[in-house]
Design a protein around this motif. Structure first.
Motif, PDB file in Angstrom:
ATOM      1  N   ASP A 144       0.950  -1.122   0.274  1.00 43.45           N
ATOM      2  CA  ASP A 144      -0.100   0.279  -0.123  1.00 43.45           C
ATOM      3  C   ASP A 144       0.687   1.613   0.018  1.00 43.45           C
ATOM      4  OD1 ASP A 144      -2.164  -1.512   0.416  1.00 43.45           O
ATOM      5  OD2 ASP A 144      -1.693  -1.380   2.747  1.00 43.45           O
ATOM      6  N   LEU A 145       2.220   1.611   0.052  1.00 40.31           N
ATOM      7  CA  LEU A 145       2.543   2.278   0.346  1.00 40.31           C
ATOM      8  C   LEU A 145       3.124   2.986  -1.761  1.00 40.31           C
ATOM      9  CD1 LEU A 145       5.331   1.907   3.191  1.00 40.31           C
ATOM     10  CD2 LEU A 145       3.391   3.167   2.929  1.00 40.31           C
ATOM     11  N   ASP A 146       3.299   3.796  -1.815  1.00 42.72           N
ATOM     12  CA  ASP A 146       3.783   4.751  -3.088  1.00 42.72           C
ATOM     13  C   ASP A 146       5.304   4.483  -2.847  1.00 42.72           C
ATOM     14  OD1 ASP A 146       5.181   7.152  -2.463  1.00 42.72           O
ATOM     15  OD2 ASP A 146       2.545   7.703  -1.842  1.00 42.72           O
ATOM     16  N   THR A 147       5.971   4.720  -4.256  1.00 45.13           N
ATOM     17  CA  THR A 147       6.788   5.070  -4.382  1.00 45.13           C
ATOM     18  C   THR A 147       7.714   5.675  -3.261  1.00 45.13           C
ATOM     19  OG1 THR A 147       7.301   6.082  -6.913  1.00 45.13           O
ATOM     20  CG2 THR A 147       7.331   3.690  -6.708  1.00 45.13           C
ATOM     21  N   ASP A 148       7.400   7.318  -3.736  1.00 48.96           N
ATOM     22  CA  ASP A 148       8.362   8.153  -2.477  1.00 48.96           C
ATOM     23  C   ASP A 148       8.125   7.709  -1.452  1.00 48.96           C
ATOM     24  OD1 ASP A 148       9.347   9.238  -4.359  1.00 48.96           O
ATOM     25  OD2 ASP A 148       7.255  10.698  -4.345  1.00 48.96           O
ATOM     26  N   MET A 149       7.018   7.443  -1.034  1.00 46.40           N
ATOM     27  CA  MET A 149       7.098   6.791   0.081  1.00 46.40           C
ATOM     28  C   MET A 149       7.719   5.383   1.078  1.00 46.40           C
ATOM     29  SD  MET A 149       6.411   7.841   3.267  1.00 46.40           S
ATOM     30  CE  MET A 149       5.575   9.516   2.437  1.00 46.40           C
ATOM     31  N   LEU A 150       7.910   4.540   0.380  1.00 43.06           N
ATOM     32  CA  LEU A 150       8.716   3.448   0.293  1.00 43.06           C
ATOM     33  C   LEU A 150      10.345   4.435   0.412  1.00 43.06           C
ATOM     34  CD1 LEU A 150       7.733   0.541  -2.815  1.00 43.06           C
ATOM     35  CD2 LEU A 150       7.856   0.184   0.027  1.00 43.06           C
ATOM     36  N   ALA A 151      11.095   5.063  -0.056  1.00 41.83           N
ATOM     37  CA  ALA A 151      11.437   5.741   0.120  1.00 41.83           C
ATOM     38  C   ALA A 151      12.120   6.804   1.177  1.00 41.83           C
ATOM     39  CB  ALA A 151      12.136   6.373  -1.061  1.00 41.83           C
ATOM     40  N   GLN A 152      10.928   6.723   1.690  1.00 47.31           N
ATOM     41  CA  GLN A 152      11.362   7.767   3.415  1.00 47.31           C
ATOM     42  C   GLN A 152      11.451   5.901   4.729  1.00 47.31           C
ATOM     43  OE1 GLN A 152      11.692  10.286   3.845  1.00 47.31           O
ATOM     44  NE2 GLN A 152      11.007  11.781   1.990  1.00 47.31           N
ATOM     45  N   VAL A 153      10.329   5.159   3.596  1.00 42.05           N
ATOM     46  CA  VAL A 153      10.626   4.408   4.735  1.00 42.05           C
ATOM     47  C   VAL A 153      12.623   3.642   5.092  1.00 42.05           C
ATOM     48  CG1 VAL A 153       9.662   2.258   5.692  1.00 42.05           C
ATOM     49  CG2 VAL A 153       8.376   3.980   4.567  1.00 42.05           C
ATOM     50  N   GLU A 154      12.737   3.265   3.944  1.00 44.70           N
ATOM     51  CA  GLU A 154      13.966   2.965   3.933  1.00 44.70           C
ATOM     52  C   GLU A 154      14.745   3.650   4.607  1.00 44.70           C
ATOM     53  OE1 GLU A 154      12.202   0.794  -0.371  1.00 44.70           O
ATOM     54  OE2 GLU A 154      14.058   2.618  -0.719  1.00 44.70           O
ATOM     55  N   ASP A 155      14.435   4.998   4.271  1.00 45.65           N
ATOM     56  CA  ASP A 155      15.780   6.263   4.959  1.00 45.65           C
ATOM     57  C   ASP A 155      15.396   5.617   6.491  1.00 45.65           C
ATOM     58  OD1 ASP A 155      17.796   8.156   4.678  1.00 45.65           O
ATOM     59  OD2 ASP A 155      16.039   9.788   5.096  1.00 45.65           O
ATOM     60  N   LEU A 156      14.615   6.084   6.720  1.00 40.11           N
ATOM     61  CA  LEU A 156      13.979   5.367   8.438  1.00 40.11           C
ATOM     62  C   LEU A 156      14.483   4.097   9.263  1.00 40.11           C
ATOM     63  CD1 LEU A 156      12.485   7.142  10.496  1.00 40.11           C
ATOM     64  CD2 LEU A 156      10.438   5.993   9.799  1.00 40.11           C
ATOM     65  N   LEU A 157      14.245   3.030   8.016  1.00 42.21           N
ATOM     66  CA  LEU A 157      15.665   2.181   8.899  1.00 42.21           C
ATOM     67  C   LEU A 157      16.645   1.961   8.662  1.00 42.21           C
ATOM     68  CD1 LEU A 157      12.859  -0.713   6.769  1.00 42.21           C
ATOM     69  CD2 LEU A 157      12.496   0.373   9.316  1.00 42.21           C
ATOM     70  N   ASP A 158      17.666   2.897   7.708  1.00 40.24           N
ATOM     71  CA  ASP A 158      18.634   2.931   7.341  1.00 40.24           C
ATOM     72  C   ASP A 158      19.287   3.016   8.983  1.00 40.24           C
ATOM     73  OD1 ASP A 158      19.034   2.186   4.522  1.00 40.24           O
ATOM     74  OD2 ASP A 158      19.092   4.047   4.020  1.00 40.24           O
ATOM     75  N   GLY A 159      18.766   4.203   9.726  1.00 39.38           N
ATOM     76  CA  GLY A 159      19.401   4.836  10.785  1.00 39.38           C
ATOM     77  C   GLY A 159      18.794   3.855  11.928  1.00 39.38           C
ATOM     78  N   TRP A 160      17.789   2.825  11.977  1.00 32.13           N
ATOM     79  CA  TRP A 160      17.663   2.072  13.003  1.00 32.13           C
ATOM     80  C   TRP A 160      18.616   1.370  13.872  1.00 32.13           C
ATOM     81  CZ3 TRP A 160      15.683  -2.800  14.139  1.00 32.13           C
ATOM     82  CH2 TRP A 160      15.288  -3.184  15.734  1.00 32.13           C
TER      83      TRP A 160
END
Length: 611
Positions: A439-455
């Motif tokens: 259910d996520l669009d490509t831009d929001m997928l990129a934001q989620v990926e960026d968030l997980l990078d720093g977790w």
């Protein structure tokens, strides 16, 4: 190329929103177009408009006479009471569809493991999706419009579908319009992109990688204020150029151009620092599985599995639908006791699970978003910095208006983002994500990926999104026949493994009697199709094509060197000698034309080789 269909000055308006304003575009023979944009911006509406399902409020939709259009919606059109056979081939006699190699290949690729005489109403969501796809694909269409075709498909089915669509029409014929958040699929299938945003549509040449690159360059040249969005796109390019094996066959000159753009971009993740922080939070032991077996309903789902999951590990788990991935996750978190073997969970482990069904949101009901986040006062550490709940919401695409929405009224993508945020606010140290990209669009997928990078913690991910898998995890594992297998070469190695398994079994096509009949000689497995056109070439032809590609690269390098030399000469020339400077500029344009021709030659050879 012949025009097939399109729209002129189209306006589409709903009671609460204008979706398109003065949009004109067209679909030509040979087009393979991916449609991207934020959730709610009108991607599905665009397909419905061009397919004639809805009428524009202003303007018109144009279609060449006789053009046949096939549409796959997000919801299937199957009848629960139908048999699988009737849903796929209708009333066509068996001798007709069984005698058509193309139809047999589609049924083998999508429905070989589905009972041919079973009821549609008894199928799982993934099986229904494959049956609906098979129903559509056996038709003879000039234009295919697919809305999220990869939803509910496993990686093997997605790979089969990509190869089928690439080989479905001869070069320069037919047309494809596909809406999907699967970025690997977009790169594999599409030759151009349409970005839907702000009531309009912008075209881009190339697949998803080229689209990202052009967006970055467009934003950079315009010096737009959205610096955060630009940085995210530049990080996306860093991934495209540095990491993914799936893109190792991209043209060298494209990768070099991407690297120039990201020369100053830091690595996606500071792996050593994240490991250090994870050990501090978790200790040395996270989860150890020793000789674990699980039997459910008389079937062995996990077979003597031993696996050590340590602090800071970022593991991706792949496998076919029904292989037991969710069962494995439940065993790891201690929610399911194994039939045999031992599961040892570290004393400091704190699990958080984002399930496919978003179970952690059910209890919130009609609570408004602002009420939910108001219950959290703590800050969380991401990327070495503290973040408040409000800052997390902003990073995940929520606006002020969204804060007053009841949780139950949020869109699917908003619910998934909120569920992820609430999980992070609980500060777990082991994060289990089951299909987080749904259910996520490509831009929001990129934001989620960026968030997980720093977790900073241990991450276990199950997804059929190949791009997401390789983007956020450091190691991938396959669950095949109850066994866990490490994939040093990533998802590509998994697809080779399941391809070989298919070859050994042979393809199967169900007959009207409900029994499977061998069709190894007439059907093509996903593994065989992965070799593309190269399998049809002789050894001499393959060598000649590779020689042509190498020659084109050398010539392009030489010509680029000439351009650099001319630029240097222009800086040293008399600035008042306009004639000489004009001749130099003309020479540069001629060389650039030669480079474009060589790029086309390179691409044609690569396409012939299936690269």
């Amino acid at each position: 190329m012949a025009f097939l269909l399109g729209c002129e000055k189209a306006r589409v308006e709903f009671p609460t929103k204008t979706v398109f304003e003065d949009v004109s575009l067209g679909l030509d023979e040979g087009d393979r177009i991916g449609v991207v944009g934020k959730n709610g911006d009108g991607k599905s509406t665009l397909l419905s408009l061009l397919a004639g399902i809805i009428e524009p409020d202003e303007g018109r939709v144009i279609r060449t006479r006789g053009v046949r259009v096939g549409v796959l919606g997000q919801a299937d059109v199957l009848s629960d009471g139908d048999t699988v056979e009737h849903a796929v081939v209708g009333d066509t006699p068996e001798y007709e569809w069984a005698g058509d190699a193309r139809v047999r290949d589609i049924i083998s690729g999508l429905a070989a493991d589905i009972p041919w005489q079973g009821r549609v109403g008894d199928l799982s969501g993934g099986q229904r999706r494959r049956v609906d796809l098979a129903r559509l694909l056996i038709g003879d269409w000039d234009v295919l419009m697919l809305d999220e075709p990869t939803n509910h498909l496993d990686m093997r089915a997605i790979t089969w579908l990509a190869h089928h669509l690439k080989a479905r029409w001869k070069h320069g014929t037919g047309a494809l319009l596909v809406v999907t958040h699967d970025r690997w699929f977009l790169d594999e299938v599409c030759l151009s992109m349409w970005e839907v945003h702000d009531r309009t549509i912008d075209p881009f040449e190339g697949g998803f990688s080229a689209y990202i690159q052009q967006r970055v360059e467009r934003d950079r040249q315009a010096q737009v204020a959205e610096q955060r969005r630009q940085n995210q796109l530049r990080r996306e390019l860093a991934w495209l150029a540095r990491g993914a094996q799936a893109r190792s066959t991209k043209p060298k000159f494209r990768i070099d151009a991407a690297r120039e753009l990201i020369a100053d971009v830091p690595p996606l993740r500071n792996t050593l620092e994240l490991k250090r922080m994870a050990v501090a939070r978790l200790g040395k032991q996270v989860v150890d599985l020793t000789d674990v077996s699980v039997r459910l309903g008389g079937k062995t789902v996990l077979d003597d599995v031993s696996w050590i999951i340590g602090p800071g590990d970022r593991f991706g788990i792949v496998g076919e639908n029904g292989a037991g991935k969710t069962t494995l996750l439940r065993v790891i978190e201690g929610a399911l006791a194994p039939s045999a073997g031992r599961v040892k969970i570290g004393k400091t482990v704190k699990f958080a699970v984002l399930s496919q069904h978003l179970d952690n949101l059910v209890k919130l009901g009609s609570d408004r978003v602002r009420e939910v986040i108001g219950r959290y006062s703590r800050r969380v550490m991401l990327d070495g910095k503290e973040a408040t709940p409000a800052q997390l919401l902003e990073r995940l695409g929520f606006t002020r208006d969204d804060l007053n929405e009841p949780v139950c009224d949020l869109s699917g993508g908003q619910k998934r983002r909120l569920a992820l945020m609430l999980i992070l606010l609980d500060e777990p140290n082991v994060l289990i994500l089951d299909e987080p990209g749904n259910d996520l669009d490509t831009d929001m997928l990129a934001q989620v990926e960026d968030l997980l990078d720093g977790w900073p913690g241990t991450l276990l991910l199950v997804t059929h999104d190949r791009y997401l898998m390789e983007r956020v995890t450091d190691n991938q594992y396959a669950l095949i026949n109850g066994k866990i297998r490490h994939l040093p070469r990533g998802v590509g190695e998994y697809l080779e493994l399941v391809g070989r398994t298919t070859d050994e079994r042979g393809g199967v096509v169900a007959s009207s009697s409900g029994k499977a009949s061998a069709s190894k000689q007439t059907s093509t497995s996903a593994g065989e199709q992965a070799t593309g056109a190269a399998s049809k070439l002789s050894g001499g032809e393959i060598r000649a094509l590779r020689k042509s590609m190498a020659s084109a690269e050398r010539k392009m390098d030489t010509l680029r060197g000439k351009i650099e030399g001319i630029h240097q000469a222009m800086t040293e020339a008399d600035p008042s000698d306009y004639v000489k400077l004009g001749d130099m500029q003309k020479e540069i344009k001629e060389i650039e034309t030669q480079i474009e021709a060589l790029e086309e030659e390179w691409m044609e050879a690569a396409e012939a080789l299936g690269e």
